[in-house]
Design an enzyme around this catalytic site. Sequence first.
Site, PDB file in Angstrom:
ATOM      1  N   LYS A 194       0.881  -1.183   0.000  1.00  0.00           N
ATOM      2  CA  LYS A 194       0.000   0.000   0.000  1.00  0.00           C
ATOM      3  C   LYS A 194       0.913   1.226   0.000  1.00  0.00           C
ATOM      4  O   LYS A 194       1.463   1.605   1.032  1.00  0.00           O
ATOM      5  CB  LYS A 194      -0.878  -0.029   1.255  1.00  0.00           C
ATOM      6  CG  LYS A 194      -2.237   0.651   1.109  1.00  0.00           C
ATOM      7  CD  LYS A 194      -2.190   2.123   0.758  1.00  0.00           C
ATOM      8  CE  LYS A 194      -1.940   2.993   1.968  1.00  0.00           C
ATOM      9  NZ  LYS A 194      -1.766   4.415   1.609  1.00  0.00           N
ATOM     10  N   GLY A 247       6.491   4.800   8.422  1.00  0.00           N
ATOM     11  CA  GLY A 247       5.712   6.036   8.384  1.00  0.00           C
ATOM     12  C   GLY A 247       5.827   6.745   9.719  1.00  0.00           C
ATOM     13  O   GLY A 247       6.790   6.522  10.474  1.00  0.00           O
ATOM     14  N   SER A 248       4.837   7.550  10.030  1.00  0.00           N
ATOM     15  CA  SER A 248       4.922   8.357  11.244  1.00  0.00           C
ATOM     16  C   SER A 248       4.708   7.503  12.496  1.00  0.00           C
ATOM     17  O   SER A 248       4.066   6.441  12.449  1.00  0.00           O
ATOM     18  CB  SER A 248       3.855   9.450  11.195  1.00  0.00           C
ATOM     19  OG  SER A 248       2.582   8.855  11.146  1.00  0.00           O
ATOM     20  N   THR A 249       5.200   8.011  13.599  1.00  0.00           N
ATOM     21  CA  THR A 249       5.021   7.327  14.884  1.00  0.00           C
ATOM     22  C   THR A 249       3.540   7.232  15.238  1.00  0.00           C
ATOM     23  O   THR A 249       3.063   6.209  15.732  1.00  0.00           O
ATOM     24  CB  THR A 249       5.818   8.091  15.957  1.00  0.00           C
ATOM     25  OG1 THR A 249       7.204   7.894  15.656  1.00  0.00           O
ATOM     26  CG2 THR A 249       5.531   7.612  17.363  1.00  0.00           C
ATOM     27  N   GLY A 252       2.106   4.545  13.212  1.00  0.00           N
ATOM     28  CA  GLY A 252       2.740   3.299  13.659  1.00  0.00           C
ATOM     29  C   GLY A 252       2.033   2.741  14.887  1.00  0.00           C
ATOM     30  O   GLY A 252       1.803   1.530  15.000  1.00  0.00           O
ATOM     31  N   GLU A 270       8.898   1.107  11.355  1.00  0.00           N
ATOM     32  CA  GLU A 270       9.994   2.073  11.120  1.00  0.00           C
ATOM     33  C   GLU A 270       9.340   3.437  11.142  1.00  0.00           C
ATOM     34  O   GLU A 270       8.618   3.786  10.215  1.00  0.00           O
ATOM     35  CB  GLU A 270      10.624   1.847   9.743  1.00  0.00           C
ATOM     36  CG  GLU A 270      11.276   0.510   9.546  1.00  0.00           C
ATOM     37  CD  GLU A 270      12.657   0.423  10.150  1.00  0.00           C
ATOM     38  OE1 GLU A 270      13.088   1.402  10.789  1.00  0.00           O
ATOM     39  OE2 GLU A 270      13.290  -0.615   9.992  1.00  0.00           O
ATOM     40  N   CYS A 304      13.576  10.404   7.284  1.00  0.00           N
ATOM     41  CA  CYS A 304      13.249  10.041   8.668  1.00  0.00           C
ATOM     42  C   CYS A 304      14.436  10.264   9.604  1.00  0.00           C
ATOM     43  O   CYS A 304      14.270  10.685  10.734  1.00  0.00           O
ATOM     44  CB  CYS A 304      12.795   8.597   8.727  1.00  0.00           C
ATOM     45  SG  CYS A 304      13.903   7.490   7.860  1.00  0.00           S
ATOM     46  N   GLU A 404       8.704  16.317  14.868  1.00  0.00           N
ATOM     47  CA  GLU A 404       9.323  16.076  13.567  1.00  0.00           C
ATOM     48  C   GLU A 404       8.790  17.118  12.579  1.00  0.00           C
ATOM     49  O   GLU A 404       7.594  17.153  12.286  1.00  0.00           O
ATOM     50  CB  GLU A 404       8.936  14.659  13.120  1.00  0.00           C
ATOM     51  CG  GLU A 404       9.855  14.082  12.101  1.00  0.00           C
ATOM     52  CD  GLU A 404       9.456  12.671  11.684  1.00  0.00           C
ATOM     53  OE1 GLU A 404       8.267  12.311  11.804  1.00  0.00           O
ATOM     54  OE2 GLU A 404      10.348  11.953  11.223  1.00  0.00           O
TER      55      GLU A 404
HETATM   56  P1  NAD Z   1       2.185   8.487   7.530  1.00  0.00           P
HETATM   57  O1  NAD Z   1       2.330   7.758   8.810  1.00  0.00           O
HETATM   58  O2  NAD Z   1       1.191   9.571   7.446  1.00  0.00           O
HETATM   59  O3  NAD Z   1       1.796   7.448   6.359  1.00  0.00           O
HETATM   60  C1  NAD Z   1       2.549   6.284   6.127  1.00  0.00           C
HETATM   61  C2  NAD Z   1       1.651   5.271   5.439  1.00  0.00           C
HETATM   62  O4  NAD Z   1       0.602   4.906   6.333  1.00  0.00           O
HETATM   63  C3  NAD Z   1       0.985   5.786   4.173  1.00  0.00           C
HETATM   64  O5  NAD Z   1       0.919   4.750   3.228  1.00  0.00           O
HETATM   65  C4  NAD Z   1      -0.402   6.161   4.653  1.00  0.00           C
HETATM   66  O6  NAD Z   1      -1.396   6.109   3.641  1.00  0.00           O
HETATM   67  C5  NAD Z   1      -0.647   5.089   5.707  1.00  0.00           C
HETATM   68  N1  NAD Z   1      -1.628   5.497   6.722  1.00  0.00           N
HETATM   69  C6  NAD Z   1      -1.907   6.752   7.163  1.00  0.00           C
HETATM   70  N2  NAD Z   1      -2.891   6.720   8.084  1.00  0.00           N
HETATM   71  C7  NAD Z   1      -3.249   5.415   8.219  1.00  0.00           C
HETATM   72  C8  NAD Z   1      -4.220   4.746   9.023  1.00  0.00           C
HETATM   73  N3  NAD Z   1      -5.026   5.393   9.854  1.00  0.00           N
HETATM   74  N4  NAD Z   1      -4.298   3.381   8.909  1.00  0.00           N
HETATM   75  C9  NAD Z   1      -3.476   2.710   8.076  1.00  0.00           C
HETATM   76  N5  NAD Z   1      -2.575   3.299   7.280  1.00  0.00           N
HETATM   77  C10 NAD Z   1      -2.453   4.636   7.357  1.00  0.00           C
HETATM   78  O7  NAD Z   1       3.650   8.954   7.129  1.00  0.00           O
HETATM   79  P2  NAD Z   1       4.092   9.811   5.856  1.00  0.00           P
HETATM   80  O8  NAD Z   1       3.629  11.211   6.066  1.00  0.00           O
HETATM   81  O9  NAD Z   1       3.704   9.102   4.603  1.00  0.00           O
HETATM   82  O10 NAD Z   1       5.690   9.721   5.947  1.00  0.00           O
HETATM   83  C11 NAD Z   1       6.462  10.497   6.775  1.00  0.00           C
HETATM   84  C12 NAD Z   1       6.766   9.766   8.059  1.00  0.00           C
HETATM   85  O11 NAD Z   1       7.421   8.530   7.783  1.00  0.00           O
HETATM   86  C13 NAD Z   1       7.724  10.536   8.941  1.00  0.00           C
HETATM   87  O12 NAD Z   1       7.293  10.445  10.277  1.00  0.00           O
HETATM   88  C14 NAD Z   1       9.039   9.795   8.758  1.00  0.00           C
HETATM   89  O13 NAD Z   1       9.950   9.938   9.806  1.00  0.00           O
HETATM   90  C15 NAD Z   1       8.574   8.398   8.619  1.00  0.00           C
HETATM   91  N6  NAD Z   1       9.604   7.571   7.968  1.00  0.00           N
HETATM   92  C16 NAD Z   1      10.301   6.664   8.717  1.00  0.00           C
HETATM   93  C17 NAD Z   1      11.318   5.907   8.127  1.00  0.00           C
HETATM   94  C18 NAD Z   1      12.122   4.893   8.910  1.00  0.00           C
HETATM   95  O14 NAD Z   1      12.750   4.041   8.300  1.00  0.00           O
HETATM   96  N7  NAD Z   1      12.132   4.949  10.223  1.00  0.00           N
HETATM   97  C19 NAD Z   1      11.605   6.076   6.766  1.00  0.00           C
HETATM   98  C20 NAD Z   1      10.870   7.024   6.044  1.00  0.00           C
HETATM   99  C21 NAD Z   1       9.859   7.755   6.660  1.00  0.00           C
END
Ligand code: NAD
Length: 501
Positions: A194, A247-249, A252, A270, A304, A404
């Site tokens: 996804k 994605g975001s904490t 997560g 992550e 990130c 962040e």
């Molecule tokens: P996000 O958490 O908003 O989204 C990540 C993914 O989760 C997307 O595919 C999104 O559609 C999905 N998502 C969002 N809400 C959801 C829900 N309620 N249920 C299920 N899925 C959902 O993050 P973002 O804005 O896409 O990316 C930026 C974030 O990712 C930053 O916090 C960054 O630090 C983190 N990140 C971490 C790493 C790592 O390896 N630690 C790497 C890259 C990015």
Amino acid sequence: MLDRPDTKAAWEARAAALKPEARAFIDGRYVAAASGETFARISPVDGRMIAEVASGDAEDIDRAVAAARRTFEVGQWRDADAAHKKKVLTRFADLVREHTDEIALLETLDVGKPIANAIAVDVPYCANCLQYYGEFADKIYDEIAPAAGPDELALVRKEPLGVIGAIVPWNYPLIIAAWKIGPALLAGNSVVLKPAEQSSLGGLLLARLAVEAGLPEGVLNVVPGFGEKAGKALALNTQVDMVSFTGSTEVGKLMLTYAGRSNMKRVSLECGGKSPHVVMPDADLRKAAEAIAWGIYYNQGETCHAGSRVLAHESIRAELVAAIADVQRKQIPLGHPFEAASQLGALIEKSHMERVLGYIELGQREGAKVALGGKRALVETGGFYIEPTILDDARNEMRIAQEEIFGPVVVVIPFKDEVEAVRLANDTIYGLGAAIWTNDMRAAHRLSRAIRAGTVWVNTYDRSSLTTPFGGFKQSGFGRDRSPHAIDKYMDYKTIWIDYR
Ligand code: NAD
């Protein structure tokens, strides 16, 4: 293959002619969302629409998961011999390389990063990752435990988990997808990817290339859509054995609740970061400034593990800030992503640009000073750009130092001594990366043990390799991508006792 464009105008012409595939990829073919719904993807490069993307929901996820489950149970890929898995995954990597310009263009239009970086870094890294894991296929052995008697055998087999739901963010869509697809497929699993709603196009192309490379249809599926719909449905689906999330904490944490509410699927996370650089008074300041500037401005700061908090000894803070600004001016120009010289492009979308500008304003209200940049840029393009920015003289308890920002904004905080530096470095909910700048190797050793982070760099930043595990401590998540250790999370041990008597 077409010749690679070498001017902004030539890339623009190529972009105008592009008709990206934006439907879901399920069971080996592109299909519209069951609801027929789409959403417009607006490019951050110039504010123009690039595609109407299929808006997947629970029904599409169910179809994709059913295809993945069926292929897993049939076992055509799961039980394929090691040489075949290796051939398919390395061919997949080669096809990605052969499509470098097309994939890089999709990535730049979707994400806003400079095309030169997408060509030089994102696409080859994605291909290399698929190849790295492909080459592992014939190098994994099972075990025979020493516990059994002479007429018995206790085998410890590593088996794939089943169906993996991979949910990824928008900042490095290809690289992060490859970090998950590579080891998950190598281990014999089936996958439903996804992508983030901002960056679906590269992943949708990857899926077709995987089938062209010989991966059986249905083993890798891609369902674009919003997190609240497609992402949530995938994480709640009881036929999914593991969610591998980046994605975001905040999101997560939701993954953990989805797993608990559904089938106790495994979760690998992550998540975010607020990674500190600790710059001691004896550090090589020019070297530190170069690494700090590249670390925060590369990929528009949408990384990130960007070193977004600089903890500078009070005696060298002013000199360091001037050096970071100097490096940015000389080496890391902001520009249109199709200009060959640009090293810093557009932010992912308008709302995110406004959020980052909001943090710059907030920082000033909190008492920090703008020492570089601070404003929106390149407004005439119609895209979403921000000047590389330094917020100086901040304090660690400020929101700009704790939250962040995820943009080209570095926050500089003074400290008095090593004890305070360690306290400040660890005073964050995150623990993804950290750097220590000093010529005193004893101090480097002490600090690198004391700071809680998944990666600690000493006198360098952002050195990365497929051979090293990557991931976080604390609320930056758990589980690791990259390296042989990443394979383990997509497999489980099965013990088989055999009695020959
Ligand atoms: P996000 O958490 O908003 O989204 C990540 C993914 O989760 C997307 O595919 C999104 O559609 C999905 N998502 C969002 N809400 C959801 C829900 N309620 N249920 C299920 N899925 C959902 O993050 P973002 O804005 O896409 O990316 C930026 C974030 O990712 C930053 O916090 C960054 O630090 C983190 N990140 C971490 C790493 C790592 O390896 N630690 C790497 C890259 C990015």
